[in-house]
Design a protein around this motif. Structure first.
Motif, short mmCIF file in Angstrom:
data_model
loop_
_atom_site.label_atom_id
_atom_site.label_comp_id
_atom_site.label_asym_id
_atom_site.label_seq_id
_atom_site.Cartn_x
_atom_site.Cartn_y
_atom_site.Cartn_z
N THR A 11 0.74 -1.07 0.00
CA THR A 11 -0.07 -0.05 0.09
C THR A 11 0.97 1.25 0.02
O THR A 11 1.75 1.44 0.93
CB THR A 11 -0.96 -0.08 1.28
N PRO A 12 0.77 2.11 -1.03
CA PRO A 12 1.60 3.39 -1.03
C PRO A 12 1.20 4.10 0.33
O PRO A 12 0.20 3.96 1.12
CB PRO A 12 0.98 4.27 -2.08
N PRO A 13 2.38 5.10 0.91
CA PRO A 13 2.10 5.55 1.87
C PRO A 13 0.84 6.62 1.88
O PRO A 13 0.81 7.30 0.88
CB PRO A 13 3.20 6.38 2.23
N GLU A 14 0.04 7.20 2.81
CA GLU A 14 -1.05 7.92 2.86
C GLU A 14 -0.40 9.37 2.95
O GLU A 14 0.24 9.80 3.93
CB GLU A 14 -1.89 7.78 3.89
N HIS A 15 -0.75 10.17 1.99
CA HIS A 15 -0.38 11.75 2.27
C HIS A 15 -1.63 12.31 2.80
O HIS A 15 -2.67 11.85 2.79
CB HIS A 15 -0.06 12.13 0.67
N ALA A 16 -1.40 13.76 3.24
CA ALA A 16 -2.30 14.32 3.91
C ALA A 16 -2.45 15.88 3.34
O ALA A 16 -1.22 16.42 2.87
CB ALA A 16 -2.29 14.28 5.23
N VAL A 17 -3.46 16.47 3.37
CA VAL A 17 -3.55 17.84 3.28
C VAL A 17 -4.39 18.32 4.49
O VAL A 17 -5.45 17.67 4.83
CB VAL A 17 -4.61 18.29 2.00
N ILE A 18 -3.84 19.10 5.28
CA ILE A 18 -4.29 19.64 6.59
C ILE A 18 -4.34 21.04 6.45
O ILE A 18 -3.29 21.88 6.42
CB ILE A 18 -3.36 19.17 7.76
N ALA A 19 -5.34 21.56 6.62
CA ALA A 19 -5.78 23.22 6.54
C ALA A 19 -6.18 23.61 7.81
O ALA A 19 -7.26 23.26 8.41
CB ALA A 19 -7.00 23.20 5.24
N ARG A 20 -5.77 24.84 8.13
CA ARG A 20 -6.06 25.45 9.29
C ARG A 20 -6.57 26.82 9.06
O ARG A 20 -5.75 27.63 8.29
CB ARG A 20 -4.81 25.66 10.13
N PHE A 21 -7.67 27.25 9.53
CA PHE A 21 -8.27 28.77 9.43
C PHE A 21 -8.61 29.06 10.78
O PHE A 21 -9.12 28.53 11.83
CB PHE A 21 -9.69 28.56 8.57
N GLN A 22 -8.26 30.44 11.08
CA GLN A 22 -8.36 31.13 12.26
C GLN A 22 -9.74 31.32 12.28
O GLN A 22 -10.11 32.26 11.30
CB GLN A 22 -7.35 32.36 12.50
N LEU A 23 -10.59 31.12 13.53
CA LEU A 23 -12.05 31.85 13.40
C LEU A 23 -11.91 32.99 14.46
O LEU A 23 -10.95 33.02 15.30
CB LEU A 23 -12.90 30.62 13.86
N GLY A 24 -12.95 33.33 14.56
CA GLY A 24 -13.40 34.66 15.62
C GLY A 24 -13.23 33.90 17.02
O GLY A 24 -13.81 32.95 17.18
N GLY A 25 -12.70 34.68 17.91
CA GLY A 25 -12.59 34.25 19.41
C GLY A 25 -11.80 33.00 19.66
O GLY A 25 -10.95 32.68 18.81
N ASP A 26 -11.99 32.63 20.99
CA ASP A 26 -11.05 31.51 21.24
C ASP A 26 -11.68 30.26 21.38
O ASP A 26 -11.20 29.19 21.56
CB ASP A 26 -10.48 31.75 22.87
N GLY A 27 -12.96 30.18 20.86
CA GLY A 27 -13.77 28.88 21.17
C GLY A 27 -13.93 28.16 19.82
O GLY A 27 -13.12 28.03 19.00
N LEU A 28 -15.16 27.86 19.48
CA LEU A 28 -15.48 27.04 18.55
C LEU A 28 -16.21 27.75 17.17
O LEU A 28 -16.49 27.36 16.28
CB LEU A 28 -16.56 26.04 18.83
#
Length: 114
Positions: A11-28
């Motif tokens: 099985t070929p190694p699994e690659h990843a795309v990991i995207a991070r976005f800043q939202l308003g505030g410190d919560g959810l």
């Protein structure tokens, strides 16, 4: 013939795309931010599936940000398909990490600012 039953293709190694976005505030984040992320995620998932380059595997909200995860055999191909949807999300600052292989200390990765 003795080993024929156990000669499975690697099985070929699994690659990843990991995207991070800043939202308003410190919560959810806020409900309108959630709905925009979910809509973009559904659209990217359909495009990734149609292109046959992997799968969008979900998201994680918390700490004032959202992270979107996608996996497949080629991080570059996966990112090319996802890039329009990722860039369309308005939350900044934002970046994407392209991981070329399974998670490990020595795996190659590249950071792309959005």
């Amino acid at each position: 013939m003795q080993g024929a039953l156990f000669d499975l293709p690697e099985t070929p190694p699994e690659h990843a795309v990991i995207a991070r976005f800043q939202l308003g505030g410190d919560g959810l984040g806020e409900s309108d931010q959630w709905s925009r992320v979910f809509e973009a995620e559904r659209s990217m998932d359909a495009a990734v599936a149609a292109a046959g380059v992997g799968e969008v595997d979900g998201n994680e909200f918390g700490g004032g940000e959202v992270v979107i995860f996608a996996y497949g055999p080629d991080a570059d191909a996966l990112y090319r398909v996802m890039e329009p949807g990722l860039r369309a999300l308005p939350f900044r600052p934002a970046h994407v990490v392209l991981r070329y292989g399974e998670p490990a200390d020595d795996v190659v990765s590249e950071r792309v600012e959005l």
